[in-house]
Design an enzyme around this catalytic site. Sequence first.
Site, short mmCIF file in Angstrom:
data_model
loop_
_atom_site.label_atom_id
_atom_site.label_comp_id
_atom_site.label_asym_id
_atom_site.label_seq_id
_atom_site.Cartn_x
_atom_site.Cartn_y
_atom_site.Cartn_z
N ASP A 48 36.22 41.76 81.73
CA ASP A 48 36.17 40.57 82.59
C ASP A 48 34.77 40.10 83.04
OD1 ASP A 48 38.62 41.78 82.59
OD2 ASP A 48 38.79 41.95 84.75
N GLU A 230 46.26 39.73 87.80
CA GLU A 230 44.90 40.24 87.92
C GLU A 230 43.94 39.06 88.06
OE1 GLU A 230 44.87 44.26 85.30
OE2 GLU A 230 44.76 42.47 84.07
#
Length: 503
Positions: A48, A230
């Site tokens: 990420d 998430e």
Amino acid sequence: MRAIINYIFFSISIFSFKYIVAQDTAQISEQLYRPQLHYTPTKGWMNDPNGMFYKDGIYHLYFQHNPDSNVWGPMHWGHATSIDLINWKQQPIAIYPDNIGMIFSGSAVVDEKNTAGFGTKNKPAIIAIFTQHNMEGEKLGRTDFQNQSIAYSNDNGYTWKMYKANPVIKNPGIKDFRDPKVIWHEPTHKWIMVLAVKNKVSFYSSPNLKEWTKESDFGASMGSHDGVWECPDLFMLNSNHQTYWVLTSSINPGGPNKGSATQYFIGNFDGHTFTSHSKKTKWMDYGADNYAGVTWSNTGAEKISMGWMSNWMYAQQVPTVNWRSAMTIPRNLSIQNINGETYLTADANKYLNGLPKITKNLSSGYGSLNDNKDKSNVKLYKISFKENNLSPFTISLSNNKGEHIDFGYDSTINQFFIDRTDAGVHDFNSEFAVKHFAPRISISKSTSIYALIDKTSIEFFADNGLTVMTDIFFSTSPYSKIKIVSNNKEAIKTNFKFDSFIK
Ligand code: FRU
């Protein structure tokens, strides 16, 4: 004695053979797969994007990073900087794991008002807010191993100090409790955090980034719940003199084309609760490879998003050697209304328009990708096509090995698609070699599409970014030919072209 010498000689040869083979694979993968315009770490694993903020002409990008391996492991915040979001410079690792835990995803803000007291009003500190994941706690079967912590930087994001009283939000006994995204909420004069909690989000508020109060939850009965939520984001967008609040949340698995993807909701946020204007589940990107994307902090009204260009289904198996994963191209987000529903649109043109390029019209419908005069060997293309009356079309890029990637529009189901079935190497995962579909959202008769191709990725923007698809692929030699199949000869004649970028 002779046997021993033979054995030693044999072992050395085997070792060198293995070494040479490994070297070759690494070199081939470097040459074939490392993108030219998309951020990749010099070495090691990346997932990420984290803590993105803009200050004094520099965009900072942090990222989930395992520097010593090409698979996920002890997470650090890697760091890169750019002045244009296209050319990146890797910086030393920003934040290291400590005894509270590894450094998971999160965000960063410029504390202009010095609310946390780590800087001054003249020289604001940058505060990073992230999850610390305690591996020992998880192994012991505890449920409180993810806690929210902060760190601060007094040199605009290059070096960081951990706050001594971490964590700032203690886990209440929930396994999935992570990825804080923090924004300044001017009307209530508070910091607002959106946090992913199991398969919904929670909002918290704080006057100083250290003490947090729970405000509300959102999502229990909205959106997709086929996986864990998430990396949420919350931001405001103005369109036609109206203000919209956008809440995004990645989900894994449960994406429209399997695995990881990001859903969004458009509505209102009053400093305490978020309400969505619609019950429809909407996706930021229908391809398989845009995950955990969030927006840059401190960019004013402009909202720039960037995601991780991979999917947890196969991210750790893709055939790159020294590094794994790239980020998407930066995309500017806007709002568009279609038949009373509001949608997000994404556009990367701002970042591509200024790059030096050679433009070619492909009025015959086919051509060679690399016959330009550019000697720099850059293989980076933007392909565009426009039609006044949308009809079915397929654009194919291929190489001399019979590998091809196809993308286009299928009118029988009113869907756009990317087909990577025969695009190249795919034996690393059985879910990889498939055709992906995305609904056409626009109801206009005309269409305008473009796709950006950068060695191992295609980012397909249709109808001014109302439908977006991002897919990665691994062709064993660069694509060299392009062709379009469509009955609309007139559109091909005037509106089928590609830009070949020069670095
Ligand atoms: C999303 C994610 C986050 C977490 C991070 C760990 O890809 O699972 O929820 O913080 O990756 O690397």
